[in-house]
Design a protein around this motif. Sequence first.
Motif, PDB file in Angstrom:
ATOM      1  N   ILE A   1      28.701   6.775   5.471  1.00  0.00           N
ATOM      2  CA  ILE A   1      28.696   5.939   6.664  1.00  0.00           C
ATOM      3  C   ILE A   1      27.616   6.524   7.568  1.00  0.00           C
ATOM      4  O   ILE A   1      27.579   7.724   7.805  1.00  0.00           O
ATOM      5  N   VAL A   2      26.727   5.655   8.063  1.00  0.00           N
ATOM      6  CA  VAL A   2      25.598   6.086   8.878  1.00  0.00           C
ATOM      7  C   VAL A   2      25.703   5.427  10.244  1.00  0.00           C
ATOM      8  O   VAL A   2      25.996   4.230  10.334  1.00  0.00           O
ATOM      9  N   GLU A   3      25.467   6.210  11.298  1.00  0.00           N
ATOM     10  CA  GLU A   3      25.435   5.658  12.652  1.00  0.00           C
ATOM     11  C   GLU A   3      23.987   5.543  13.097  1.00  0.00           C
ATOM     12  O   GLU A   3      23.252   6.523  13.143  1.00  0.00           O
ATOM     13  N   ALA A   4      23.578   4.336  13.406  1.00  0.00           N
ATOM     14  CA  ALA A   4      22.214   4.081  13.870  1.00  0.00           C
ATOM     15  C   ALA A   4      22.137   4.354  15.376  1.00  0.00           C
ATOM     16  O   ALA A   4      23.169   4.448  16.047  1.00  0.00           O
ATOM     17  N   PRO A   5      20.939   4.483  15.931  1.00  0.00           N
ATOM     18  CA  PRO A   5      20.811   4.772  17.369  1.00  0.00           C
ATOM     19  C   PRO A   5      21.403   3.692  18.270  1.00  0.00           C
ATOM     20  O   PRO A   5      21.798   3.981  19.387  1.00  0.00           O
ATOM     21  N   ASN A   6      21.486   2.459  17.801  1.00  0.00           N
ATOM     22  CA  ASN A   6      22.030   1.383  18.627  1.00  0.00           C
ATOM     23  C   ASN A   6      23.553   1.255  18.486  1.00  0.00           C
ATOM     24  O   ASN A   6      24.113   0.216  18.781  1.00  0.00           O
ATOM     25  N   ARG A   7      24.210   2.307  18.035  1.00  0.00           N
ATOM     26  CA  ARG A   7      25.680   2.386  17.877  1.00  0.00           C
ATOM     27  C   ARG A   7      26.199   1.414  16.829  1.00  0.00           C
ATOM     28  O   ARG A   7      27.368   1.054  16.835  1.00  0.00           O
ATOM     29  N   GLU A   8      25.345   0.980  15.941  1.00  0.00           N
ATOM     30  CA  GLU A   8      25.760   0.169  14.799  1.00  0.00           C
ATOM     31  C   GLU A   8      26.016   1.113  13.623  1.00  0.00           C
ATOM     32  O   GLU A   8      25.342   2.122  13.471  1.00  0.00           O
ATOM     33  N   TYR A   9      26.991   0.767  12.808  1.00  0.00           N
ATOM     34  CA  TYR A   9      27.310   1.573  11.638  1.00  0.00           C
ATOM     35  C   TYR A   9      26.872   0.847  10.372  1.00  0.00           C
ATOM     36  O   TYR A   9      26.927  -0.376  10.290  1.00  0.00           O
ATOM     37  N   LEU A  10      26.426   1.639   9.404  1.00  0.00           N
ATOM     38  CA  LEU A  10      25.990   1.110   8.124  1.00  0.00           C
ATOM     39  C   LEU A  10      26.689   1.863   7.006  1.00  0.00           C
ATOM     40  O   LEU A  10      26.933   3.064   7.111  1.00  0.00           O
ATOM     41  N   LEU A  11      26.998   1.139   5.949  1.00  0.00           N
ATOM     42  CA  LEU A  11      27.492   1.759   4.720  1.00  0.00           C
ATOM     43  C   LEU A  11      26.274   1.913   3.822  1.00  0.00           C
ATOM     44  O   LEU A  11      25.624   0.928   3.478  1.00  0.00           O
ATOM     45  N   ARG A  12      25.930   3.148   3.483  1.00  0.00           N
ATOM     46  CA  ARG A  12      24.717   3.411   2.712  1.00  0.00           C
ATOM     47  C   ARG A  12      25.085   3.920   1.325  1.00  0.00           C
ATOM     48  O   ARG A  12      25.901   4.813   1.173  1.00  0.00           O
ATOM     49  N   LEU A  13      24.476   3.292   0.320  1.00  0.00           N
ATOM     50  CA  LEU A  13      24.680   3.664  -1.082  1.00  0.00           C
ATOM     51  C   LEU A  13      23.356   4.127  -1.662  1.00  0.00           C
ATOM     52  O   LEU A  13      22.359   3.410  -1.580  1.00  0.00           O
ATOM     53  N   VAL A  14      23.345   5.339  -2.218  1.00  0.00           N
ATOM     54  CA  VAL A  14      22.151   5.917  -2.827  1.00  0.00           C
ATOM     55  C   VAL A  14      22.438   6.122  -4.312  1.00  0.00           C
ATOM     56  O   VAL A  14      23.390   6.811  -4.671  1.00  0.00           O
ATOM     57  N   MET A  15      21.621   5.490  -5.158  1.00  0.00           N
ATOM     58  CA  MET A  15      21.757   5.620  -6.614  1.00  0.00           C
ATOM     59  C   MET A  15      20.481   6.259  -7.154  1.00  0.00           C
ATOM     60  O   MET A  15      19.382   5.842  -6.783  1.00  0.00           O
ATOM     61  N   VAL A  16      20.630   7.253  -8.034  1.00  0.00           N
ATOM     62  CA  VAL A  16      19.484   7.937  -8.628  1.00  0.00           C
ATOM     63  C   VAL A  16      19.672   7.953 -10.136  1.00  0.00           C
ATOM     64  O   VAL A  16      20.703   8.395 -10.630  1.00  0.00           O
ATOM     65  N   ASN A  17      18.674   7.471 -10.862  1.00  0.00           N
ATOM     66  CA  ASN A  17      18.692   7.489 -12.328  1.00  0.00           C
ATOM     67  C   ASN A  17      17.770   8.612 -12.788  1.00  0.00           C
ATOM     68  O   ASN A  17      16.564   8.527 -12.671  1.00  0.00           O
ATOM     69  N   ARG A  18      18.355   9.700 -13.301  1.00  0.00           N
ATOM     70  CA  ARG A  18      17.567  10.823 -13.786  1.00  0.00           C
ATOM     71  C   ARG A  18      17.247  10.719 -15.273  1.00  0.00           C
ATOM     72  O   ARG A  18      16.566  11.568 -15.822  1.00  0.00           O
ATOM     73  N   GLY A  19      17.743   9.705 -15.926  1.00  0.00           N
ATOM     74  CA  GLY A  19      17.517   9.526 -17.354  1.00  0.00           C
ATOM     75  C   GLY A  19      16.209   8.811 -17.628  1.00  0.00           C
ATOM     76  O   GLY A  19      15.460   8.447 -16.726  1.00  0.00           O
ATOM     77  N   ARG A  20      15.939   8.612 -18.917  1.00  0.00           N
ATOM     78  CA  ARG A  20      14.685   7.972 -19.315  1.00  0.00           C
ATOM     79  C   ARG A  20      14.768   6.455 -19.340  1.00  0.00           C
ATOM     80  O   ARG A  20      13.802   5.768 -19.071  1.00  0.00           O
ATOM     81  N   SER A  21      15.904   5.914 -19.694  1.00  0.00           N
ATOM     82  CA  SER A  21      15.994   4.466 -19.854  1.00  0.00           C
ATOM     83  C   SER A  21      16.595   3.801 -18.616  1.00  0.00           C
ATOM     84  O   SER A  21      17.272   4.425 -17.814  1.00  0.00           O
ATOM     85  N   ALA A  22      16.327   2.511 -18.495  1.00  0.00           N
ATOM     86  CA  ALA A  22      16.826   1.728 -17.362  1.00  0.00           C
ATOM     87  C   ALA A  22      18.273   1.306 -17.614  1.00  0.00           C
ATOM     88  O   ALA A  22      18.743   1.297 -18.754  1.00  0.00           O
ATOM     89  N   THR A  23      18.958   0.955 -16.541  1.00  0.00           N
ATOM     90  CA  THR A  23      20.332   0.475 -16.631  1.00  0.00           C
ATOM     91  C   THR A  23      20.568  -0.557 -15.542  1.00  0.00           C
ATOM     92  O   THR A  23      19.795  -0.660 -14.594  1.00  0.00           O
ATOM     93  N   SER A  24      21.627  -1.327 -15.681  1.00  0.00           N
ATOM     94  CA  SER A  24      21.959  -2.327 -14.670  1.00  0.00           C
ATOM     95  C   SER A  24      23.078  -1.798 -13.778  1.00  0.00           C
ATOM     96  O   SER A  24      23.975  -1.103 -14.234  1.00  0.00           O
ATOM     97  N   ILE A  25      23.012  -2.167 -12.493  1.00  0.00           N
ATOM     98  CA  ILE A  25      23.985  -1.710 -11.502  1.00  0.00           C
ATOM     99  C   ILE A  25      24.554  -2.921 -10.787  1.00  0.00           C
ATOM    100  O   ILE A  25      23.810  -3.813 -10.382  1.00  0.00           O
TER     101      ILE A  25
END
Length: 161
Positions: free
Chosen positions: A44-68
């Motif tokens: 959960i991220v709080e922006a300067p304007n007091r708005e909140y965001l749900l942030r999702l970070v995905m990292v693929n460390r493998g060689r092949s692609a995948t669907s999310i």
Amino acid sequence: MTLISPEVAPTVAVASLAVAIVSLALAIYAFRAGGPKVSAQCYIVEAPNREYLLRLVMVNRGRSATSISVGQLDVAWQYDYNPEKDTRLTLWPEFPETFPYRLEGHSPVEWSCPATELMRTAINMAPMTWRLHVKVGHRSRKVRVSKKIARVTNVGGQPLR
């Protein structure tokens, strides 16, 4: 005419078996290294304007692609230590991406969606574990949303670590 003498044949057989086992082990290692290796973090991220965001970070460390694909968000709050009055909700976050998303190998991706109403509801309640349902390839996961609220100076910043 024999190419290998009978005294040397068992030694050659054992050596060829060892080479075959090593070759099989290397093939399995290369196969496993070639697939996608995806890690997910949710904040959960709080922006300067007091708005909140749900942030999702995905990292693929493998060689092949995948669907999310991103599914529902299960949220729960405790009510005064009385389990019968606990509040459980299923929310559907609206990320700015169409799913399924194709995540290439060796690449990160980051999405944010509004969560201000969720945080206004949760501000006076003791949060329990919140989980975001994410499907990576054919496997479903429940990514835990961190209870710490991150503060950012700009909305389009670097991925949170």
